[in-house]
Motif scaffolding. Sequence first.
Motif, PDB file in Angstrom:
ATOM      1  N   SER A  44      37.631  41.704  46.076  1.00  0.00           N
ATOM      2  CA  SER A  44      37.015  40.102  46.250  1.00  0.00           C
ATOM      3  C   SER A  44      37.306  39.144  45.895  1.00  0.00           C
ATOM      4  N   ALA A  45      38.830  39.224  45.852  1.00  0.00           N
ATOM      5  CA  ALA A  45      39.896  37.974  46.419  1.00  0.00           C
ATOM      6  C   ALA A  45      39.622  37.988  47.366  1.00  0.00           C
ATOM      7  N   VAL A  46      40.263  38.982  48.145  1.00  0.00           N
ATOM      8  CA  VAL A  46      40.216  39.202  49.777  1.00  0.00           C
ATOM      9  C   VAL A  46      39.115  38.332  50.852  1.00  0.00           C
ATOM     10  N   ASP A  47      37.933  38.413  50.018  1.00  0.00           N
ATOM     11  CA  ASP A  47      36.443  37.385  50.582  1.00  0.00           C
ATOM     12  C   ASP A  47      36.531  36.532  50.308  1.00  0.00           C
ATOM     13  N   ALA A  48      36.891  36.051  48.864  1.00  0.00           N
ATOM     14  CA  ALA A  48      36.701  34.673  49.092  1.00  0.00           C
ATOM     15  C   ALA A  48      37.901  34.161  49.872  1.00  0.00           C
ATOM     16  N   LEU A  49      39.499  34.136  49.971  1.00  0.00           N
ATOM     17  CA  LEU A  49      40.027  34.348  51.081  1.00  0.00           C
ATOM     18  C   LEU A  49      39.192  34.002  52.396  1.00  0.00           C
ATOM     19  N   GLY A  50      38.137  34.655  52.266  1.00  0.00           N
ATOM     20  CA  GLY A  50      37.734  34.736  53.599  1.00  0.00           C
ATOM     21  C   GLY A  50      38.655  35.607  54.965  1.00  0.00           C
ATOM     22  N   PHE A  51      39.160  36.347  54.268  1.00  0.00           N
ATOM     23  CA  PHE A  51      39.980  37.589  55.150  1.00  0.00           C
ATOM     24  C   PHE A  51      39.000  38.633  55.766  1.00  0.00           C
ATOM     25  N   THR A  52      38.719  38.514  57.303  1.00  0.00           N
ATOM     26  CA  THR A  52      37.636  39.622  56.864  1.00  0.00           C
ATOM     27  C   THR A  52      38.199  41.028  57.851  1.00  0.00           C
ATOM     28  N   SER A  53      39.684  41.153  58.077  1.00  0.00           N
ATOM     29  CA  SER A  53      39.953  42.488  58.304  1.00  0.00           C
ATOM     30  C   SER A  53      41.593  42.354  57.871  1.00  0.00           C
ATOM     31  N   PRO A  54      42.004  43.322  58.281  1.00  0.00           N
ATOM     32  CA  PRO A  54      43.366  43.534  57.167  1.00  0.00           C
ATOM     33  C   PRO A  54      44.265  43.294  58.751  1.00  0.00           C
ATOM     34  N   SER A  55      45.592  42.001  58.530  1.00  0.00           N
ATOM     35  CA  SER A  55      46.039  42.928  59.826  1.00  0.00           C
ATOM     36  C   SER A  55      46.404  43.586  59.757  1.00  0.00           C
ATOM     37  N   PRO A  56      47.349  43.785  61.291  1.00  0.00           N
ATOM     38  CA  PRO A  56      48.065  45.079  60.981  1.00  0.00           C
ATOM     39  C   PRO A  56      49.098  45.918  60.347  1.00  0.00           C
ATOM     40  N   ILE A  57      50.079  44.995  59.809  1.00  0.00           N
ATOM     41  CA  ILE A  57      51.051  45.361  58.536  1.00  0.00           C
ATOM     42  C   ILE A  57      50.397  45.517  56.777  1.00  0.00           C
ATOM     43  N   GLN A  58      49.453  44.665  58.060  1.00  0.00           N
ATOM     44  CA  GLN A  58      48.011  45.192  55.436  1.00  0.00           C
ATOM     45  C   GLN A  58      47.591  46.802  56.171  1.00  0.00           C
ATOM     46  N   GLU A  59      47.065  46.983  57.349  1.00  0.00           N
ATOM     47  CA  GLU A  59      46.202  47.996  57.444  1.00  0.00           C
ATOM     48  C   GLU A  59      46.925  49.116  57.273  1.00  0.00           C
ATOM     49  N   GLN A  60      48.439  49.043  57.547  1.00  0.00           N
ATOM     50  CA  GLN A  60      49.677  50.287  57.470  1.00  0.00           C
ATOM     51  C   GLN A  60      50.670  50.187  56.173  1.00  0.00           C
ATOM     52  N   ALA A  61      50.941  48.958  55.268  1.00  0.00           N
ATOM     53  CA  ALA A  61      51.706  49.129  54.033  1.00  0.00           C
ATOM     54  C   ALA A  61      50.818  49.748  52.683  1.00  0.00           C
ATOM     55  N   ILE A  62      49.621  48.935  52.783  1.00  0.00           N
ATOM     56  CA  ILE A  62      48.685  48.528  51.757  1.00  0.00           C
ATOM     57  C   ILE A  62      47.708  50.156  51.126  1.00  0.00           C
ATOM     58  N   ALA A 118      50.224  32.584  46.982  1.00  0.00           N
ATOM     59  CA  ALA A 118      49.305  33.559  47.878  1.00  0.00           C
ATOM     60  C   ALA A 118      49.100  34.172  46.355  1.00  0.00           C
ATOM     61  N   ILE A 119      49.833  34.875  45.842  1.00  0.00           N
ATOM     62  CA  ILE A 119      49.654  35.871  45.237  1.00  0.00           C
ATOM     63  C   ILE A 119      48.674  35.679  44.035  1.00  0.00           C
ATOM     64  N   SER A 120      48.990  34.157  43.672  1.00  0.00           N
ATOM     65  CA  SER A 120      48.368  33.395  42.412  1.00  0.00           C
ATOM     66  C   SER A 120      46.617  34.009  42.779  1.00  0.00           C
ATOM     67  N   SER A 121      46.222  33.311  44.241  1.00  0.00           N
ATOM     68  CA  SER A 121      45.135  33.348  44.972  1.00  0.00           C
ATOM     69  C   SER A 121      44.456  34.829  44.588  1.00  0.00           C
ATOM     70  N   PHE A 122      45.450  35.470  45.634  1.00  0.00           N
ATOM     71  CA  PHE A 122      45.057  36.846  44.979  1.00  0.00           C
ATOM     72  C   PHE A 122      44.797  37.597  43.669  1.00  0.00           C
ATOM     73  N   ALA A 123      45.171  36.603  42.776  1.00  0.00           N
ATOM     74  CA  ALA A 123      44.626  37.458  41.187  1.00  0.00           C
ATOM     75  C   ALA A 123      44.361  36.708  40.469  1.00  0.00           C
ATOM     76  N   ALA A 124      43.462  35.787  41.145  1.00  0.00           N
ATOM     77  CA  ALA A 124      42.824  34.468  41.067  1.00  0.00           C
ATOM     78  C   ALA A 124      41.208  34.679  39.891  1.00  0.00           C
ATOM     79  N   SER A 125      40.873  36.029  40.289  1.00  0.00           N
ATOM     80  CA  SER A 125      39.227  36.798  39.566  1.00  0.00           C
ATOM     81  C   SER A 125      40.177  37.670  38.439  1.00  0.00           C
ATOM     82  N   VAL A 126      41.452  37.849  38.472  1.00  0.00           N
ATOM     83  CA  VAL A 126      41.990  38.873  38.171  1.00  0.00           C
ATOM     84  C   VAL A 126      41.761  38.681  36.254  1.00  0.00           C
ATOM     85  N   GLY A 127      41.861  38.455  35.301  1.00  0.00           N
ATOM     86  CA  GLY A 127      41.663  37.772  34.154  1.00  0.00           C
ATOM     87  C   GLY A 127      42.974  38.075  33.366  1.00  0.00           C
TER      88      GLY A 127
END
Length: 601
Positions: A44-62, A118-127
């Motif tokens: 949901s953090a990814v959604d909140a950031l407005g990322f609609t699809s992973p970039s190629p490096i994200q698709e491969q590494a994650i 950036a990592i803080s923004s990904f962690a925004a909804s992790v209490g």
Amino acid sequence: MTDLAPAPDTADPQSPDTPTGPAEAAPAARNGFDALDLPEALRSAVDALGFTSPSPIQEQAIPSLLEGRDVIGVAQTGTGKTAAFGLPLLAAVDPSVREVQGLVLAPTRELAMQVAEAISSFAASVGGLDVIAVYGGSPYGPQERALSRGAQVVVGTPGRVMDHMRRATLKLDMVRFAVLDEADEMLRMGFAEDVEEILSHSPAARQLALFSATMPPAIRRVATEHMKDPVRVSVSPQSSTVSSVKQSYAVVPFRHRTGALARVLATTEAKAAIVFVRTRAAAEEVGAALIERGLIAASISGDVAQKDRERIVGRLRDGSLQVLVATDVAARGLDVDRIGLVVNFDVPREPEAYVHRIGRTGRAGRSGEAITFIGPHERRALKNIERATKQTLAEAEVPSPRDVSRHRLRTVLAQVPERAQRGRLELYRELIAEFLAEGTMEASELAAVLAAMTVGDDGPGTRPEDEEFTGATLAGGQGPRGGGPKPEHGYTSYRIGVGHSHGARPPSIVGAITGEGGLDGKDVGKISIFGNFALVQIRGELTEDQLARIGRARVGGRALRIAPDTGPRGGGKGPAQRRDGDRSRRRGDRVDAKRKSFGRP
Ligand code: ADP
Ligand code: MG
């Protein structure tokens, strides 16, 4: 929208219009991140950031990182590496354990701050999850307190991480996930030993991700030594996020580039722009030329002190700086959302550099534009870029002085209705009526005169930024001049050998000049400070004796070495030559063919 769109008939097939605004976002849009198996909070953090699809490096590494594998990723800046490692890193952290579990090493303080943010923004909804940045050049206290409060993710420069380890304020024995970001840059900066040491103090069982733009042998060694059977992923430049940038080129002979650049900048709608040049000297020169033309510009090159660099980047971010002139090295990793325009003052030698340069705009899914100036004989360099990035660049035309005037007045006219609505115009109405009653001028003529005065020109082609087109003689015919402001009448421009990088500030410069030269403070006019030098305007001309005395005065521990300003680098080769009075008077020598605006006719 901006005026810098490529010529309308050559739409860029690579950049489909990015949907913007919440209205256009379909409610239950399928998101390419769904396939990646991220924990719900991160998804949901990814959604909140407005990322609609992973970039190629994200698709491969994650996926590999989520499986617990070590990963080596080769990817240029701007390809979305932070999320590629940041999301799996967060997935590996247990927020209920208040120990450092995720560690990211980054080469500079600024990159460390960016990554932490950036990592803080990904962690925004992790209490209960805290991310902190640790870096040199700032007090230990706050960093130590944040560490002792139990931050689970630490992003830091190797030097400061080592310092905290030595002070025992940072323990790595609970680290599960470590990242080397911009690894090649870290090694280049001499952090190899620190990196080795830090890695060897973390548990052998921890996961390691290494991201780098290049793979020199030193990095392979780190990988072999510290990684277990790593998965290698790489993305080539063409698949990076730069496809969201509208790209074009314009043929501009070198001597016309400063003027062309000024007009491109004068007609852009971008909030901030970066101009790329190849050398430090060019950065200072072009920056000075833009300031001379009234733009709020600054230049940075690789040897600008980190502190100055941050100050400049901060100004770019808060909007107090419009244009940054930078070398490739200086702009590495720079991530400022406001940058809507990149101008390549020259063709980058390597396609990778091109991709990196234009990746400074179009950040965070925003649209951006990039224009590359090429010389009449540089089509081959352009072809190389097109081949490497698998796209063709549209040819754009540099705005003409007319376009600049038109743009300026349209900008003013656009504000007319709002101003009219605010009222309180009675006095002006009265005075205008009086003026018109004298019968010397029609109302429409008066409006045109007021327009010219508002825009601040004497008609297109008469402002300083137009000089290369109009052949206006420079600086009151005093011969070739440098990149500083044109001296006011009666003043002479002098160049001194101290600048920002030596800590020079106007008061100390004025002090040195008046103290040693026997001048009065009011004899010292405008002072423009650049990286390694400054231009000072002084009333009248200094005698040899004054020059010698002032030249020995010191500011920031350096002799002023004052000399009449004969142009950048003492009037050597390069853009300085464009100021050759003869050439600029040769009216035939214009690039009329290029007179047409970008985009909207
Ligand atoms: P790198 O570290 O490779 O230089 P960053 O991680 O800084 O790249 O990402 C570059 C920009 O792209 C950032 O502004 C980031 O927010 C944005 N970004 C990253 N991934 C995505 C994505 N999947 N969709 C949209 N924007 C993204
Ligand atoms: Mg990065």
